[in-house]
Design an enzyme around this catalytic site. Structure first.
Site, PDB file in Angstrom:
ATOM      1  N   ASP A 123     -63.683 -17.743  21.429  1.00  0.00           N
ATOM      2  CA  ASP A 123     -63.191 -17.669  22.646  1.00  0.00           C
ATOM      3  C   ASP A 123     -62.009 -18.687  22.905  1.00  0.00           C
ATOM      4  OD1 ASP A 123     -64.023 -20.304  23.838  1.00  0.00           O
ATOM      5  OD2 ASP A 123     -66.035 -19.931  23.361  1.00  0.00           O
TER       6      ASP A 123
ATOM      7  N   GLU B 189     -61.347 -11.117 -13.353  1.00  0.00           N
ATOM      8  CA  GLU B 189     -61.490 -11.386 -11.876  1.00  0.00           C
ATOM      9  C   GLU B 189     -61.022 -12.616 -11.483  1.00  0.00           C
ATOM     10  OE1 GLU B 189     -65.932  -9.632 -10.673  1.00  0.00           O
ATOM     11  OE2 GLU B 189     -65.922 -11.223 -12.270  1.00  0.00           O
TER      12      GLU B 189
END
Ligand code: DGJ
Length: 782
Positions: free
Chosen positions: A531, A611
């Site tokens: 928020d 990776e």
């Protein structure tokens, strides 16, 4: 036409009793009528103050079955049928009231215009955070002459961002006490038909999912009663015309600068007035307003776009980056992090594991190491230890300061996790100070994640947190804090919750405002407290514990309606995913997290050399385009069949990513659409290079290899650890105009043959495209 820079305009125009508030592209109008009530006139596209008569509601007949405000002077004037700036009970307005008070005599309020003033500097709200950096605020002073309550309505204007903020202050200038049950930050009465509500609901691991619903007559409420803003309903929401889409149509956006229990309601009445209001939740809220005292609401943020939702979101994004986020991290690129949680949880017996993680991360170019939960006191699981700050030397023998030093030597920033608002019964702190925990009278404890909340209304508790977190930062050269909060608040009054939130803000102010270099990432079991209140202190927030990229598309997309990418913590984690068990390509995990503050959260030592090579390339790519990802203009797309797509644009550079959910046989031809570029510009579009893992082809690998191989063989096992197959490299050229309408992409693999131009689809696959001005255009420019 959307205008942004170089606007010459008067932000506040006042003529007689009419008030017009202007931003670059919007206008807000209201007036004090002959009875001195504030009537709302317009919130939408720019208009002139001379439009007042035309835009004003025409009232020339009495409405049946209504209460006439003053029959002697005007028997057509009934507040129930009028759009008002702030609604109250007892004067004939039966729409939902924005204020509710109680005293021995009456419930009625009737606030009338007295005067106004224009203020050119920032005005603070007592004990609550608010936006900053506006030079125009209109304060309208109202008074109820009977009960002697005064109400000040604040309108603060952010012209460049097309935002108007609103709040209210109630002052008791009488000589008696009132009980305040409800005081909304704003009330907006909109006259529009065919409105649709877009709200953002969710739960732990499933935050900010978009919920779209048509508004019918009656009331729809959104809110939280769990003690914090909560993923159940984000305080932000949007109202739009039914046909409004990403790039077309009218929409109004609302949010609150508040982290506690909140409430918003949208009611459509019989006259088609939509009353929209929001503020602190009135549930169990009984605030004693003594003579001479006042109560200030949190600030509400309002914005409007006449050109679709992307523009509406852009208003919010620029407003948050410029007028909510503070500290040295305001508009500053955020570092790429490695976090220990999903890789290790509490389970790092000695610090070797995390040191190894840090070393690999540093080699891959990662910039910030974050030691998550489990480093202190008795914290071997989430059942114990919260409240204590002493380092667990069995796990980290050299202590936090030596770990921090080692991390810094690796060239990385050092960050650490804390959860200061909660306490475990099994902790040294609880043994010493059981009174620090919030208890529900005589009832037995109810635990949430085995913890209780600390009483942040108690000054001693506030001091304890400020001292310990401050010391942790200062003694260990901490560059970043992850501040977590994992327990809902129950068994308390609404006023207690508000006092708790004020206590929290005071603690955050004391810890972080004096340490502006520290990057603070707020977290609440993921995005449970995403928020604007928290964003006043923490420039970024951990968006969700759900790091599965396919789930994250929905979460980050939902967030993007209200919050900028620069505020969203987003990490690449392991596959199969911890919560969904879904397998996803590493490429897609990056491609989603890249539209956020990028991080990695997995045990890097378990990855293959291939990776790691890919992660190193991702990190380098992100660094190169970080400004665009984090602070570029963000776009969503409406009509992507089978896909979701995100785009970020920074000047001439646009990065668009298409995410595929499921592959379909014989896929339709698909297009790449790029928004936000110069229509007459010439652009070069190239796909981001990456490698496919050969194993995904299984025995089909024999279609593309010159010699026959067995997919399960040791040889393939070894090769695939080191080698991958180039995804098809795509290069296109197009004008900004063609890109806006969409350019066709190369075919997808169909099973009818293979060549290097073919795009290989995958369930949950994705492709990222970079558009930049083509060299020919550059040369022409010289
Ligand atoms: C909840 C957070 O959302 C996670 O990221 C992690 O920090 C854990 N808490 C640690 O307990």
């Amino acid at each position: 036409m959307y205008r942004r820079e170089g606007i010459a305009m008067q932000t506040i125009e006042i003529k007689d009793n009419v008030f017009l508030l202007n931003t670059a592209n919007t206008s807000y109008m209201f007036y004090a009528d002959k009875f001195r009530h504030l009537q709302h006139v317009h919130y939408g596209d720019r208009c002139f103050i001379s439009d007042f008569e035309a835009l004003c509601l025409k009232r020339c007949i009495q409405y049946g079955d209504t209460i006439i405000y003053d029959e002697k002077t005007d028997d057509e004037y009934t507040l129930d049928s009028l759009p008002l700036e702030y609604g109250s009970y007892g004067n004939g307005d039966f729409k939902e009231a924005s204020i509710e008070i109680e005293d021995d005599l009456s419930f009625t309020c009737d606030f009338l215009y007295v005067s106004h003033e224009v203020v050119k500097e920032d005005l603070k709200i007592k004990d609550l955070p608010s936006s900053y950096g506006s030079d125009s605020t209109l304060i309208v002073h109202l008074e109820d002459p009977v009960n002697k309550l005064k109400l000040d309505l604040y309108y603060t204007i952010y012209p460049q961002e097309d935002v108007i903020s609103r709040r209210a202050v109630l002052i008791n200038s009488s000589e008696r006490e009132f009980v305040l049950h409800k005081l909304m930050s704003y009330c907006l009465d909109l006259f529009e038909e065919d409105l649709t509500l877009m709200s953002f609901f969710g739960a732990w691991d499933k935050e900010t999912h978009l919920n779209v619903t048509g508004l019918v007559r009656g009331t729809c409420t959104l809110g939280s009663r769990v003690g914090f803003s909560s993923a159940k309903n984000n305080p932000g929401f949007i109202i739009r015309k039914r046909n409004t889409s990403e790039n077309f149509g009218k929409a109004w956006g609302f949010n609150l600068v508040y982290s506690g229990n909140h409430y918003s309601s949208i009611s459509k009445d019989e006259y088609s007035i939509h009353r929209i209001q929001g503020g602190i939740s009135p549930e169990r809220f009984h605030y004693s307003l003594l003579p001479g005292n006042s109560f200030e609401t949190p600030e509400a943020i309002l914005t409007y776009s006449g050109t679709g939702l992307n523009v509406l979101s852009d208003h919010f994004h620029r407003f948050i980056n410029n007028h909510i986020v503070r500290s040295k991290w305001k508009n500053r690129e955020r570092p790429i992090k490695i976090n220990s949680w999903e890789g290790f949880g509490f389970d790092f017996k000695k610090d070797d594991l995390i040191k190894k993680l840090a070393k690999i991360a540093a080699k891959l170019g990662i910039e910030l190491f974050v030691l998550d939960d489990g480093w202190f006191g008795r914290r071997s699981s989430d059942k114990r230890g919260l409240g204590d700050y002493n380092c667990n030397l069995k796990k980290i023998p050299g202590g936090i300061s030596s770990l921090s030093e080692e991390i810094h030597k690796l060239g990385m920033l050092f960050g650490i996790w804390v959860e200061p608002e909660a306490i475990n019964i099994d902790s040294a702190l609880y043994e010493k100070h059981p009174e620090y925990a919030i208890k529900d009278g005589e009832r037995q404890f109810r635990f949430g994640r085995h913890e209780l909340l600390m009483d942040l209304t108690n000054k001693d508790v506030q001091d304890y947190i400020v001292e310990n977190v401050g010391k942790l930062i200062d003694d260990n050269s901490v560059d970043y804090i992850k501040w977590d909060m994992n327990r809902m608040m129950d068994g308390v009054s609404g006023v207690y919750n508000h006092e708790y939130i004020k206590g929290l803000y005071s603690v955050l102010e004391r810890v972080f405002i004096s340490r502006p270099d520290v990057l603070f990432e707020s977290c609440s079991s993921g995005g449970n407290r995403f928020d604007l209140g928290m964003l006043c202190y923490s420039p970024q927030i951990w968006s969700s514990d759900d790091t599965d990229p396919i789930e994250r598309i929905d979460i980050q997309k939902g967030l993007s309606y209200l919050y900028p990418v620069s505020t969203m913590g987003a990490h690449v984690s392991a596959s199969p995913h911890m919560q969904t068990l879904r397998q996803t390509p590493l490429e897609t995990r990056f491609n989603v997290a890249a539209y956020g503050c990028l991080g990695y959260e997995l045990d890097l030592s378990l990855l293959s050399p291939l990776e790691k090579y890919e992660i190193e390339r991702q990190v380098a790519y992100y660094k190169k385009h970080r400004r665009t990802f984090q602070f570029g203009t963000f776009y969503r797309f409406d009509d992507e069949k089978d896909y979701e797509a995100f785009e970020a644009v920074n000047g001439d550079e646009a990065i668009v990513t298409k995410y595929r959910r499921l592959v379909h046989a014989v896929p339709v031809y698909d297009k790449l659409r790029v928004e936000g570029l110069e229509e007459d510009g010439e652009y070069k579009i190239s796909s981001k290079p990456y490698l496919h893992n050969l194993k995904m082809f299984g025995n089909l690998i024999n279609f593309v290899t010159p010699v026959k191989v067995n997919a399960d063989s040791k040889l393939i096992e070894i090769i695939t650890k080191f080698k991958g197959m180039d995804a098809s490299i795509q290069d296109y050229k197009a004008s900004g105009r063609a890109l806006k309408s969409g350019i066709y992409l190369n075919n997808l693999f169909l099973g009818t043959g293979y060549n290097s131009n073919i795009r290989i689809p995958l369930d949950f696959g994705s492709d990222m495209y970079e558009s930049r001005v083509s060299e020919t255009t550059d040369k022409n420019k010289d």
